[in-house]
Motif scaffolding. Structure first.
Motif, mmCIF file in Angstrom:
data_model
loop_
_atom_site.group_PDB
_atom_site.id
_atom_site.type_symbol
_atom_site.label_atom_id
_atom_site.label_comp_id
_atom_site.label_asym_id
_atom_site.label_seq_id
_atom_site.Cartn_x
_atom_site.Cartn_y
_atom_site.Cartn_z
ATOM 1 N N GLN A 115 0.851 -1.199 0.000
ATOM 2 C CA GLN A 115 0.000 0.000 0.000
ATOM 3 C C GLN A 115 0.883 1.244 0.000
ATOM 4 O O GLN A 115 1.141 1.860 1.040
ATOM 5 N N ARG A 116 1.293 1.630 -1.181
ATOM 6 C CA ARG A 116 2.323 2.658 -1.329
ATOM 7 C C ARG A 116 1.911 4.000 -0.747
ATOM 8 O O ARG A 116 2.767 4.793 -0.327
ATOM 9 N N PHE A 117 0.612 4.304 -0.676
ATOM 10 C CA PHE A 117 0.188 5.603 -0.155
ATOM 11 C C PHE A 117 0.460 5.726 1.345
ATOM 12 O O PHE A 117 0.463 6.830 1.891
ATOM 13 N N LEU A 118 0.690 4.596 2.020
ATOM 14 C CA LEU A 118 0.979 4.636 3.454
ATOM 15 C C LEU A 118 2.461 4.858 3.757
ATOM 16 O O LEU A 118 2.837 5.011 4.917
ATOM 17 N N TYR A 119 3.302 4.881 2.727
ATOM 18 C CA TYR A 119 4.738 4.911 2.967
ATOM 19 C C TYR A 119 5.313 6.320 3.103
ATOM 20 O O TYR A 119 6.479 6.479 3.474
ATOM 21 N N ASN A 120 4.520 7.350 2.788
ATOM 22 C CA ASN A 120 5.024 8.722 2.942
ATOM 23 C C ASN A 120 5.388 9.016 4.391
ATOM 24 O O ASN A 120 6.428 9.621 4.673
ATOM 25 N N ARG A 121 4.525 8.579 5.315
ATOM 26 C CA ARG A 121 4.813 8.814 6.730
ATOM 27 C C ARG A 121 6.095 8.123 7.156
ATOM 28 O O ARG A 121 6.886 8.666 7.941
ATOM 29 N N ALA A 122 6.337 6.920 6.624
ATOM 30 C CA ALA A 122 7.559 6.193 6.954
ATOM 31 C C ALA A 122 8.789 6.945 6.453
ATOM 32 O O ALA A 122 9.826 6.980 7.127
ATOM 33 N N PHE A 123 8.681 7.579 5.279
ATOM 34 C CA PHE A 123 9.823 8.321 4.749
ATOM 35 C C PHE A 123 10.112 9.560 5.590
ATOM 36 O O PHE A 123 11.277 9.875 5.865
ATOM 37 N N PHE A 124 9.074 10.263 6.010
ATOM 38 C CA PHE A 124 9.290 11.427 6.874
ATOM 39 C C PHE A 124 9.965 11.013 8.170
ATOM 40 O O PHE A 124 10.883 11.683 8.660
ATOM 41 N N GLU A 125 9.538 9.904 8.747
ATOM 42 C CA GLU A 125 10.137 9.415 9.987
ATOM 43 C C GLU A 125 11.578 8.979 9.740
ATOM 44 O O GLU A 125 12.455 9.203 10.573
ATOM 45 N N TRP A 126 11.835 8.352 8.613
ATOM 46 C CA TRP A 126 13.189 7.929 8.241
ATOM 47 C C TRP A 126 14.114 9.141 8.139
ATOM 48 O O TRP A 126 15.237 9.126 8.644
ATOM 49 N N CYS A 127 13.640 10.207 7.511
ATOM 50 C CA CYS A 127 14.440 11.437 7.397
ATOM 51 C C CYS A 127 14.710 12.041 8.771
ATOM 52 O O CYS A 127 15.830 12.469 9.080
ATOM 53 N N ARG A 128 13.680 12.088 9.598
ATOM 54 C CA ARG A 128 13.827 12.691 10.922
ATOM 55 C C ARG A 128 14.782 11.907 11.801
ATOM 56 O O ARG A 128 15.589 12.474 12.545
ATOM 57 N N LEU A 129 14.725 10.576 11.681
ATOM 58 C CA LEU A 129 15.500 9.711 12.562
ATOM 59 C C LEU A 129 16.978 9.698 12.207
ATOM 60 O O LEU A 129 17.838 9.728 13.088
ATOM 61 N N HIS A 130 17.287 9.670 10.917
ATOM 62 C CA HIS A 130 18.679 9.423 10.509
ATOM 63 C C HIS A 130 19.447 10.690 10.170
ATOM 64 O O HIS A 130 20.649 10.776 10.416
#
Length: 389
Positions: A190-205
């Motif tokens: 479900q690709r539309f759910l992955y935007n939040r994961a990318f924002f969190e990935w950017c914030r975390l790393h």
């Protein structure tokens, strides 16, 4: 019971499930069963909208078992009529791991020490040096995703994992690679759910996403001497954290820039994205193709997936112990899959013969999906009967 934990006695009109808990406080769910009844003495009935249920489903691959075409059609209808479209990945055998061709047969020393990105980049360079002799039209030199997609569709191992935007085309390829008596698998991302994961990935790393070089000091096999670069400007270009930003002084990065850096072996953290190359072959176009692209090929695709989506890493993707029986109620089905990032569907072998017939009547066959001489020969071969269980 707090507001964050709705009552365990749901209204009769609400879709429900049976759950068992990891502790007596009933805060963390251990198992979920969407059957009408549960035989587990400790099971309790919860509404699907209960936040504990949602949290459980959001952090794991949800597995559904499908026995017949009616169930399959219900699932397809939901995704085909939903404006948020997923992508699909087929597997002819349910027990196969989710892995790229690049990682599948690579020696462990190369995966863990030398780094697969160096060898993948060699294939990219060698393809650019030679394929102009055989193909009249090729991608732009700097369009690395289109190049990797092109050579991947001609059998070269890359980090790209093929997916399609068509539910039934994915079913077709699952049937094509299937052996008699084996259950197949259909993955739904479900690709539309992955935007939040990318924002969190950017914030975390943040700055730690980049590595200094795609190459390690560990060598494997015969030495490789890189050819003189065709484009010296490109060869001198460097990728920095600033060049990955969407805007100056922002920690939110541009996904396409991150993907490009990943394909050059410069991303050090696990993650993945769904992407379509700009340059399409005829095959990719008619198959409605796209790709899942892991950021860090020094880790497996599954490790990239689980880390990026914060999944429970203890889950066995090939086990049937945590499979969910397909819910017959459409509302229950919709409530289950609306917020689930990844779904793995078991296509039971008992339905395969009927599914093959259905796909053929839908004109989903070799002759249409492979519009070339190879597809024509595969179609002609299909007239010879094959023993099936």
């Amino acid at each position: 019971m707090s507001e964050n934990n709705p009552s365990s006695n749901p209204d009769d009109n609400e879709p429900t499930c049976w759950v068992t808990f990891t502790n007596s406080a009933q805060q963390k769910i251990a198992t979920i069963n969407f059957a009408e009844k549960s035989h587990a003495p400790s099971a309790r009935k919860l509404s699907i909208i209960d936040l504990r249920v949602r949290e459980f489903l959001e952090h794991r691959v949800v597995k559904l078992r499908i026995h017949d075409l009616d169930q399959l059609n219900k699932l397809a209808y939901y995704f085909d009529t939903n404006y948020q479209k997923p992508v699909y990945r087929d597997q002819g055998n349910y027990s196969w791991p989710l892995e790229t061709k690049l990682e599948r047969n690579a020696p462990e020393d190369v995966k863990n020490k030398s780094g697969l990105e160096e060898f993948e980049h060699r294939t990219f360079v060698e393809a650019q040096r030679r394929l102009h002799r055989y193909v009249d039209t090729l991608p732009d030199d700097e369009d690395i995703l289109s190049w990797l997609a092109f050579i991947r569709h001609h059998g070269v191992p890359t980090r790209l994992l093929d997916v399609t935007k068509s539910f039934f085309i994915a079913c077709y390829f699952a049937m094509q690679d299937n052996s008699p008596g084996q259950d197949a698998a259909l993955w739904i991302f479900q690709r539309f759910l992955y935007n939040r994961a990318f924002f969190e990935w950017c914030r975390l790393h943040k700055e730690s996403v980049l590595r200094d070089s795609p190459y390690t000091n560990v060598k494997y096999g015969e030495p490789y001497y890189w050819p003189f670069p065709k484009n010296l400007t490109r060869a001198k270009r460097t990728i920095t954290y600033d060049s990955l930003r969407q805007r100056p002084n922002m920690d939110i990065l541009d996904l396409h820039a991150v993907l490009e850096a990943a394909m050059y072996g410069l991303i050090d953290k696990p993650g993945f994205a769904v992407a379509e190359p700009y340059w399409l072959t005829l095959r990719m176009d008619v198959q409605q193709g796209a790709f899942l692209i892991p950021f860090n090929v020094r880790q497996s695709f599954q490790e990239n997936l689980f880390s990026y989506l914060s999944f429970d890493k203890s889950q066995d993707l090939c086990s049937d112990t945590d499979e969910i029986k397909f819910p017959e109620d459409v509302n229950t089905l919709e409530d289950i899959i609306t917020f689930v990032p990844v779904i793995k569907v078991r296509l039971c072998s008992s339905m395969h013969e009927l599914l093959r017939i259905r796909l053929n009547t839908m004109n989903i066959r070799d002759l249409t999906l492979f519009p070339d001489i190879e597809g024509a020969m595969q179609h002609i071969s299909s007239h010879v009967p094959v023993k099936r269980k």
